[in-house]
Design a protein around this motif. Structure first.
Motif, PDB file in Angstrom:
ATOM      1  N   SER A 183      -8.216   1.912  -4.092  1.00  0.00           N
ATOM      2  CA  SER A 183      -7.549   3.198  -4.327  1.00  0.00           C
ATOM      3  C   SER A 183      -8.537   4.323  -4.047  1.00  0.00           C
ATOM      4  O   SER A 183      -9.751   4.149  -4.183  1.00  0.00           O
ATOM      5  CB  SER A 183      -7.035   3.298  -5.763  1.00  0.00           C
ATOM      6  OG  SER A 183      -8.119   3.249  -6.683  1.00  0.00           O
TER       7      SER A 183
ATOM      8  N   ASN B 263      -7.842  -4.949  -4.276  1.00  0.00           N
ATOM      9  CA  ASN B 263      -7.183  -3.719  -4.677  1.00  0.00           C
ATOM     10  C   ASN B 263      -8.107  -2.558  -4.341  1.00  0.00           C
ATOM     11  O   ASN B 263      -9.306  -2.612  -4.618  1.00  0.00           O
ATOM     12  CB  ASN B 263      -6.869  -3.714  -6.176  1.00  0.00           C
ATOM     13  CG  ASN B 263      -6.325  -2.380  -6.634  1.00  0.00           C
ATOM     14  OD1 ASN B 263      -7.054  -1.545  -7.177  1.00  0.00           O
ATOM     15  ND2 ASN B 263      -5.049  -2.142  -6.400  1.00  0.00           N
TER      16      ASN B 263
ATOM     17  N   THR C  11      -8.729   8.729  -4.519  1.00  0.00           N
ATOM     18  CA  THR C  11      -8.179  10.022  -4.912  1.00  0.00           C
ATOM     19  C   THR C  11      -9.195  11.104  -4.561  1.00  0.00           C
ATOM     20  O   THR C  11     -10.414  10.858  -4.554  1.00  0.00           O
ATOM     21  CB  THR C  11      -7.881  10.067  -6.419  1.00  0.00           C
ATOM     22  OG1 THR C  11      -9.075   9.752  -7.156  1.00  0.00           O
ATOM     23  CG2 THR C  11      -6.793   9.058  -6.782  1.00  0.00           C
TER      24      THR C  11
ATOM     25  N   SER D  85      -3.896  10.724  -1.261  1.00  0.00           N
ATOM     26  CA  SER D  85      -4.343   9.576  -2.048  1.00  0.00           C
ATOM     27  C   SER D  85      -3.986   8.291  -1.326  1.00  0.00           C
ATOM     28  O   SER D  85      -3.154   8.276  -0.404  1.00  0.00           O
ATOM     29  CB  SER D  85      -3.719   9.585  -3.448  1.00  0.00           C
ATOM     30  OG  SER D  85      -2.307   9.454  -3.361  1.00  0.00           O
TER      31      SER D  85
ATOM     32  N   THR E 172      -2.123  -3.439 -12.191  1.00  0.00           N
ATOM     33  CA  THR E 172      -1.226  -2.750 -11.264  1.00  0.00           C
ATOM     34  C   THR E 172       0.105  -3.495 -11.223  1.00  0.00           C
ATOM     35  O   THR E 172       0.153  -4.720 -11.338  1.00  0.00           O
ATOM     36  CB  THR E 172      -1.825  -2.700  -9.842  1.00  0.00           C
ATOM     37  OG1 THR E 172      -2.067  -4.032  -9.371  1.00  0.00           O
ATOM     38  CG2 THR E 172      -3.120  -1.918  -9.838  1.00  0.00           C
TER      39      THR E 172
ATOM     40  N   SER F 182       0.834  -1.197   0.000  1.00  0.00           N
ATOM     41  CA  SER F 182       0.000   0.000   0.000  1.00  0.00           C
ATOM     42  C   SER F 182       0.871   1.250   0.000  1.00  0.00           C
ATOM     43  O   SER F 182       2.000   1.228   0.495  1.00  0.00           O
ATOM     44  CB  SER F 182      -0.922   0.028   1.237  1.00  0.00           C
ATOM     45  OG  SER F 182      -1.696  -1.149   1.325  1.00  0.00           O
TER      46      SER F 182
ATOM     47  N   ASN G 245      -3.498   3.870  -2.235  1.00  0.00           N
ATOM     48  CA  ASN G 245      -3.524   2.719  -3.133  1.00  0.00           C
ATOM     49  C   ASN G 245      -3.090   1.490  -2.349  1.00  0.00           C
ATOM     50  O   ASN G 245      -2.141   1.557  -1.556  1.00  0.00           O
ATOM     51  CB  ASN G 245      -2.587   2.916  -4.331  1.00  0.00           C
ATOM     52  CG  ASN G 245      -3.072   4.003  -5.266  1.00  0.00           C
ATOM     53  OD1 ASN G 245      -3.960   3.781  -6.083  1.00  0.00           O
ATOM     54  ND2 ASN G 245      -2.496   5.195  -5.140  1.00  0.00           N
TER      55      ASN G 245
END
Length: 483
Positions: A196, A194, A198, A159, A331, A133, A161
């Motif tokens: 993420s 996964n 933003t 952010s 990714t 991460s 991820n």
């Protein structure tokens, strides 16, 4: 209460580190340790092994460019205080921080490991649970914490991820000639989750008469945990969308990775040069079990009007609505380059090593250089003392490791980046100069010994050849007397 705060502060001090590694750089030159295959698949241990769940190892790796003990703890009047203390000015504290703070987190749980020799080849198989991460934080977040004054604090670069997956690997190390070994490790990856996030808008406006905060961003998920039937565009995000039973049957995301390494032995095995690339791979995340969410939030505080008890001083809302199902995407894993040079003396009982470790496939790239002195007084016992340069490490930060690998078991205990300078914060010891920390331990059961590994038996090839020539001469002498 004071005691509790002191304990919490000391605990935070141990967490504020720039590197906590799931792999021990100190183990790279320890010939009996099977952990070294994680850094270079060509560096096979002296014996085969069996590592069981709960024994084979658990590691945590945290890399960042701003969290460190000496950034958040300061010496004042023979005492240690936190950065939020009034004796530490805002310019002194904030001047050490970058505009964008980055944190990379890597966790690794070894579920199973098996290694064995078949003639001149070493084979190993294993299963790992891994999590990778990265988080980005704006400097304005710490400005708000330190100043607590009026102004606008803009945090749009924040952010998140995260990659979480199961790794099944098969590796091999073998000689291609008398002085060159090569190693390869193929990895099959099963994507578990996964995520993420933003943010297009994230700020707080602090004024004497009111405080306003706004958040607007997008989150993306891909995981077999998501119940597709419960994901409806426009609906609110709820825990009903998570479904655990039948998890493995719903896995649709897969990937692959490879580790490549080599070792070259020169000058009758006195000089050894090695290099490896690890975790060179990807995961393709399926749109099956995938979802997006649009997140909005606001908070307004206009002060308290004591003349009107019915007025609400704080108004706010947090809302997350499901968006359209995203397309499949890919990714990359975090990959690393390891280059080592080692020179052995006294028939391989002592060696001097230099290891360069570089992370180059993630948001936070860094390089560190570790010098070590390695001791092998017995064929089943080795110890190492090391120091890591670069990556902001100061002199006096040492690493230690001990490896016992007799016929029955293989025990490795090691710690990198241990500082010699400790101070006390409210009677709690704090490692003031430490920028990093790494503690690693594992226990395995040995399965056999390598029949062909001349550089790892406490003698060089030349010493072995001379010994065989002496034994041959002793056998020939009685025959000459009889003649």
């Amino acid at each position: 209460m004071k005691k509790i705060l002191s304990i919490v502060a000391a605990f935070v001090a141990l967490l504020l580190v720039e590197s906590v590694s799931a792999q021990s750089n100190t183990s790279y030159f320890m010939e009996g340790s099977y952990f070294r295959t994680e850094l270079n698949p060509a560096l096979a241990p002296t014996r085969g092994y069996l590592a069981l769940p709960g024994m084979s190892g658990v590691g945590l790796n945290v890399e960042n460019n701003f969290l460190s003990v000496d950034n958040f703890f300061y010496k004042r009047d023979n005492q240690v205080v936190t950065a939020l203390n009034g004796q530490v000015s805002a310019d002194e504290f904030l001047g050490k921080l970058p505009e964008l703070g980055k944190i990379d987190i890597n966790a690794n749980v070894n579920i199973l490991g098996v290694g064995f020799y078949a003639k001149r080849m070493f084979w190993n198989f294993g299963i790992n649970l891994r999590s990778q991460s990265d988080i980005a934080l704006s400097k304005d977040l710490f400005t708000a914490l330190k100043t607590l004054g009026n102004g606008t604090y803009d945090l749009p670069q924040t952010s998140l991820n995260s990659n979480n997956y199961l790794e099944v690997y098969l590796g091999s190390s073998f000689p291609v000639c008398k002085f060159i070994n090569v190693g390869v490790k193929a990895k099959f990856l099963v994507g578990l989750m996964n995520a993420s996030a933003t943010f297009d808008e994230l700020y707080a406006d602090v004024q004497p008469e009111a405080v306003q905060a706004r958040l607007r961003g997008t989150m993306r998920f891909s995981s077999p945990l998501i119940n597709e039937a419960a994901v409806i565009p426009g609906s609110e995000l709820t825990t009903d969308m998570i479904e655990v039973p039948g998890l493995l049957t719903r896995v649709k995301s897969f990937g692959a990775a490879i580790d490549l390494g080599t070792e070259i032995r020169l000058l009758d095995d006195h000089l050894r040069v090695s290099a490896a690339v690890t975790d060179l791979g990807f995961i393709k995340w399926s749109n099956t079990g995938a979802a997006t969410a649009n997140v909005t939030a606001y908070a307004d505080f206009n002060g308290i009007n004591f003349s009107n008890s019915d007025e609400e001083p704080l108004a706010g809302e947090l809302k997350a609505t499901m968006g359209d199902t995203p397309e499949s995407y890919t990714t990359m894993l975090r990959c690393a380059l390891n280059v080592g040079v080692e020179y052995a003396i006294l028939r391989n009982r002592i060696s001097f090593g230099l290891l360069s470790h570089t992370e180059f496939c993630n948001t936070l790239k860094y390089t560190e250089l570790t010098a070590s002195v390695n001791f092998r007084p017995l064929n089943w016992l080795s110890a190492t003392v090391s120091h890591t340069f670069l990556n902001h490490n100061k002199l006096g930060i040492l690493g230690f490791a001990l490896n016992l690998h007799p016929a029955g078991f293989n025990l490795f205990v090691g710690a990198d980046y241990i500082g010699m300078n400790w101070v006390r914060y409210e009677s709690i010891p704090v490692p003031y100069d430490m920028k990093s920390v790494n503690v690693y331990a594992g226990l395995g059961f040995n399965l056999g010994k390598a029949k062909y590994m001349p550089s790892m038996q406490g003698k060089t090839k030349r010493a072995n050849r001379l010994e065989k020539e002496k034994q041959s001469e002793k056998k020939d002498k009685p025959a000459e007397k009889k003649a």
